[in-house]
Design a protein around this motif. Structure first.
Motif, PDB file in Angstrom:
ATOM      1  N   PHE A  36      23.570  10.097 -34.555  1.00  0.00           N
ATOM      2  CA  PHE A  36      23.980   9.772 -33.189  1.00  0.00           C
ATOM      3  C   PHE A  36      25.498   9.760 -33.051  1.00  0.00           C
ATOM      4  O   PHE A  36      26.042  10.185 -32.026  1.00  0.00           O
ATOM      5  N   GLY A  37      26.191   9.280 -34.060  1.00  0.00           N
ATOM      6  CA  GLY A  37      27.649   9.296 -34.017  1.00  0.00           C
ATOM      7  C   GLY A  37      28.196  10.710 -33.985  1.00  0.00           C
ATOM      8  O   GLY A  37      29.144  11.012 -33.247  1.00  0.00           O
ATOM      9  N   THR A  38      27.591  11.593 -34.766  1.00  0.00           N
ATOM     10  CA  THR A  38      28.014  12.988 -34.765  1.00  0.00           C
ATOM     11  C   THR A  38      27.738  13.638 -33.414  1.00  0.00           C
ATOM     12  O   THR A  38      28.559  14.399 -32.907  1.00  0.00           O
ATOM     13  N   ALA A  39      26.597  13.327 -32.816  1.00  0.00           N
ATOM     14  CA  ALA A  39      26.273  13.887 -31.500  1.00  0.00           C
ATOM     15  C   ALA A  39      27.268  13.403 -30.449  1.00  0.00           C
ATOM     16  O   ALA A  39      27.729  14.188 -29.611  1.00  0.00           O
ATOM     17  N   ALA A  40      27.603  12.115 -30.494  1.00  0.00           N
ATOM     18  CA  ALA A  40      28.568  11.582 -29.531  1.00  0.00           C
ATOM     19  C   ALA A  40      29.940  12.211 -29.736  1.00  0.00           C
ATOM     20  O   ALA A  40      30.629  12.556 -28.762  1.00  0.00           O
ATOM     21  N   LEU A  41      30.345  12.354 -30.976  1.00  0.00           N
ATOM     22  CA  LEU A  41      31.633  12.980 -31.265  1.00  0.00           C
ATOM     23  C   LEU A  41      31.641  14.431 -30.805  1.00  0.00           C
ATOM     24  O   LEU A  41      32.642  14.912 -30.242  1.00  0.00           O
ATOM     25  N   ALA A  42      30.546  15.134 -31.022  1.00  0.00           N
ATOM     26  CA  ALA A  42      30.468  16.529 -30.582  1.00  0.00           C
ATOM     27  C   ALA A  42      30.564  16.632 -29.067  1.00  0.00           C
ATOM     28  O   ALA A  42      31.274  17.503 -28.538  1.00  0.00           O
ATOM     29  N   MET A  43      29.876  15.745 -28.356  1.00  0.00           N
ATOM     30  CA  MET A  43      29.962  15.775 -26.889  1.00  0.00           C
ATOM     31  C   MET A  43      31.379  15.489 -26.418  1.00  0.00           C
ATOM     32  O   MET A  43      31.887  16.134 -25.496  1.00  0.00           O
TER      33      MET A  43
END
Length: 168
Positions: A36-43
């Motif tokens: 989830f942290g990676t997804a948020a960072l990617a967004m």
């Protein structure tokens, strides 16, 4: 005669499996949080720098993290080798050899016992695992379908719906 050997092997395998399961249970929430942290960072990166540049920044960050982990693993693997080489050069005292004789040797006989127990238990455990997966196959398929639906991109489905509308 072999009863104590089998009990020792079983206890060793039980401890190894318990430790592995405990580590996996502890690691799962951290892996999910990392996703989830990676997804948020990617967004965030895609919003600020655009999709291509944001993805490149994220890829570079993970490549740097991978290199850092590789260096740490390599340094750890070289440190025991250097200490073993230094220990071979120095003469061992009687107390040190007695202390090492009392310590469990997980690289020698215990590892062989674990492998022997696992290879002998695999034909017994594998059918039970296959039976369990077979019984829960509809549940696993539903979870996979839900994960697929959740992970779909909303923009792609809108574009497909717009292409199907007549009059344009």
């Amino acid at each position: 005669m072999f009863g104590s050997l089998f009990r020792r092997a079983q206890a060793t395998v039980d401890r190894a499996i318990d430790g592995l399961i405990t580590r996996a249970i502890v690691a799962i929430p951290f892996l999910i949080a990392g996703g989830f942290g990676t997804a948020a960072l990617a967004m965030r990166l895609n919003r600020e720098y655009g999709p291509e540049t944001g993805s490149l920044i994220l890829a570079g960050g993970f490549a740097g993290l991978g290199l850092l982990v590789a260096l740490v693993v390599r340094a750890r693997s070289e440190a025991p080798a250097e200490s073993e080489a230094a220990a071979e050069e120095e003469p061992a005292s009687e107390a040190a050899s007695a202390a090492s004789a009392d310590a469990p040797d997980f690289m020698g006989a215990d590892r062989e016992l674990i492998m022997a127990a696992l290879t002998s238990a695999a034909p017994i455990a594998l059918p039970a695992i296959v039976r369990t997966v077979g019984r829960n196959l509809p549940l696993l398929a539903a979870v996979a379908a839900a994960a697929f639906i959740i992970s779909r991109d909303g923009q792609g489905s809108d574009a497909a719906g717009a292409a199907l509308e007549p009059g344009e």
